[in-house]
Scaffold this motif. Structure first.
Motif, PDB file in Angstrom:
ATOM      1  N   ALA A   1       0.819  -1.215   0.000  1.00 45.56           N
ATOM      2  CA  ALA A   1       0.000   0.000   0.000  1.00 45.56           C
ATOM      3  C   ALA A   1       0.851   1.263   0.000  1.00 45.56           C
ATOM      4  O   ALA A   1       2.037   1.245   0.326  1.00 45.56           O
ATOM      5  N   GLY A   2       0.207   2.374  -0.341  1.00 47.45           N
ATOM      6  CA  GLY A   2       0.885   3.662  -0.308  1.00 47.45           C
ATOM      7  C   GLY A   2       0.929   4.247   1.091  1.00 47.45           C
ATOM      8  O   GLY A   2       1.789   5.063   1.410  1.00 47.45           O
ATOM      9  N   ALA A   3      -0.026   3.855   1.948  1.00 47.85           N
ATOM     10  CA  ALA A   3      -0.073   4.320   3.334  1.00 47.85           C
ATOM     11  C   ALA A   3      -0.923   3.356   4.137  1.00 47.85           C
ATOM     12  O   ALA A   3      -1.743   2.614   3.587  1.00 47.85           O
ATOM     13  N   LEU A   4      -0.723   3.385   5.454  1.00 47.82           N
ATOM     14  CA  LEU A   4      -1.448   2.507   6.369  1.00 47.82           C
ATOM     15  C   LEU A   4      -2.192   3.347   7.398  1.00 47.82           C
ATOM     16  O   LEU A   4      -1.599   4.213   8.042  1.00 47.82           O
ATOM     17  N   LEU A   5      -3.497   3.097   7.553  1.00 39.07           N
ATOM     18  CA  LEU A   5      -4.304   3.751   8.563  1.00 39.07           C
ATOM     19  C   LEU A   5      -4.623   2.765   9.684  1.00 39.07           C
ATOM     20  O   LEU A   5      -5.168   1.684   9.430  1.00 39.07           O
ATOM     21  N   LEU A   6      -4.292   3.131  10.914  1.00 37.44           N
ATOM     22  CA  LEU A   6      -4.613   2.330  12.094  1.00 37.44           C
ATOM     23  C   LEU A   6      -5.643   3.098  12.916  1.00 37.44           C
ATOM     24  O   LEU A   6      -5.333   4.144  13.495  1.00 37.44           O
ATOM     25  N   ASN A   7      -6.868   2.605  12.966  1.00 42.92           N
ATOM     26  CA  ASN A   7      -7.975   3.252  13.663  1.00 42.92           C
ATOM     27  C   ASN A   7      -8.479   2.294  14.741  1.00 42.92           C
ATOM     28  O   ASN A   7      -8.926   1.186  14.424  1.00 42.92           O
ATOM     29  N   ILE A   8      -8.420   2.707  16.013  1.00 41.81           N
ATOM     30  CA  ILE A   8      -8.720   1.772  17.106  1.00 41.81           C
ATOM     31  C   ILE A   8     -10.161   1.895  17.601  1.00 41.81           C
ATOM     32  O   ILE A   8     -10.452   1.594  18.760  1.00 41.81           O
TER      33      ILE A   8
END
Length: 260
Positions: free
Chosen positions: A51-58
């Protein structure tokens, strides 16, 4: 930046909460990126690398998901991809706050995006978090700067006026509308939009790209409100996705309300 994003069509790996998955995916598609939601420990490292970026949403946390997020985050670090953390509800429970601290300890997080209460909780300052909504009686710029300095990241503190800083550069964004707070998922989607924009630039430009993303997002909300103010929140939620796709680079520049 918008035209560049649409041309690059970056893949954004979203490890987000179950409440907002579809809304986040539709919003990312609208701006011209390609979302993918992958959570299994068996594949997150491969996906984060690609991926171009990683989003971590808790937003809907668990021990298993945290382990997968850390695996994905380390893989993104190794591949040189930006990692965006959305500490949803940090400060509301010790469990959520501890998860954020664990991720921030083990993963090199590029950007932290949260409301005032959540951001204050990350650095041990006083804030109020009710459910996943947060507030702060104090200097929001000081909180954002402390987050940026303590975690060597770009802090995106959202509120009536959004504050974006890397500890040195400071951007204040006044775009947006209060109806964004009446629709579930708009804050979480913003994390994905920030991820998409920063995926197209060098690390030295993350703060500027994040400020652009927040301004663009707010401008789309302003246009959606103008169209749906006599209809209600549900119509606004749908038209907001439409405006994310319809808003042009020139329009975004004309509507831009950013102090730097």
């Amino acid at each position: 930046m918008l035209n560049q994003l649409k041309e690059m069509n970056p893949l954004i790996h979203c490890m987000t909460n179950m409440v907002v998955t579809t809304y986040t995916a539709n919003g990312l598609l609208a701006i011209g990126s390609s979302p993918v939601m992958a959570y299994a420990k068996e594949e997150v490292q491969d996906m984060a690398t690609a991926a171009g970026a990683l989003l971590l949403n808790i937003g809907t946390p668990s021990v298993e998901l945290t382990e997968a997020m850390i695996l994905a985050g380390k893989a993104a670090n190794k591949a040189g991809k930006p990692v965006i953390l959305d500490p949803v509800g940090a400060g509301a429970t010790a469990f959520r706050t501890d998860i954020c601290h664990q991720i921030l300890k083990e993963v090199d997080v590029s950007i932290v995006r949260g409301n005032a209460g959540e951001m204050a909780a990350l650095v041990g300052m006083s804030g109020v978090v009710k459910g996943v909504d947060g507030s702060l009686d104090g200097d929001k710029q000081a909180v954002a700067k402390k987050v940026a300095e303590q975690y060597s990241c770009v802090a995106v503190l959202t509120g009536d006026v959004d504050t974006i800083t890397d500890g040195e550069r400071l951007y204040l964004v006044s775009n947006g509308h209060e109806w964004l707070t009446k629709v579930v998922g708009t804050g979480c989607l913003l994390g994905g939009v920030v991820a998409a924009f920063v995926s197209t630039v060098n690390k030295s430009d993350y703060a500027e790209a994040a400020a652009y993303a927040v301004s663009f997002y707010g401008a789309a909300a302003e246009k959606a409100y103008d169209k749906t103010k006599n209809q209600g929140y549900g119509s606004f939620a749908q038209d907001f996705i439409d405006q994310l796709g319809l808003l042009t680079e020139n329009e975004a520049e004309q509507l831009r309300k950013v102090e730097s």
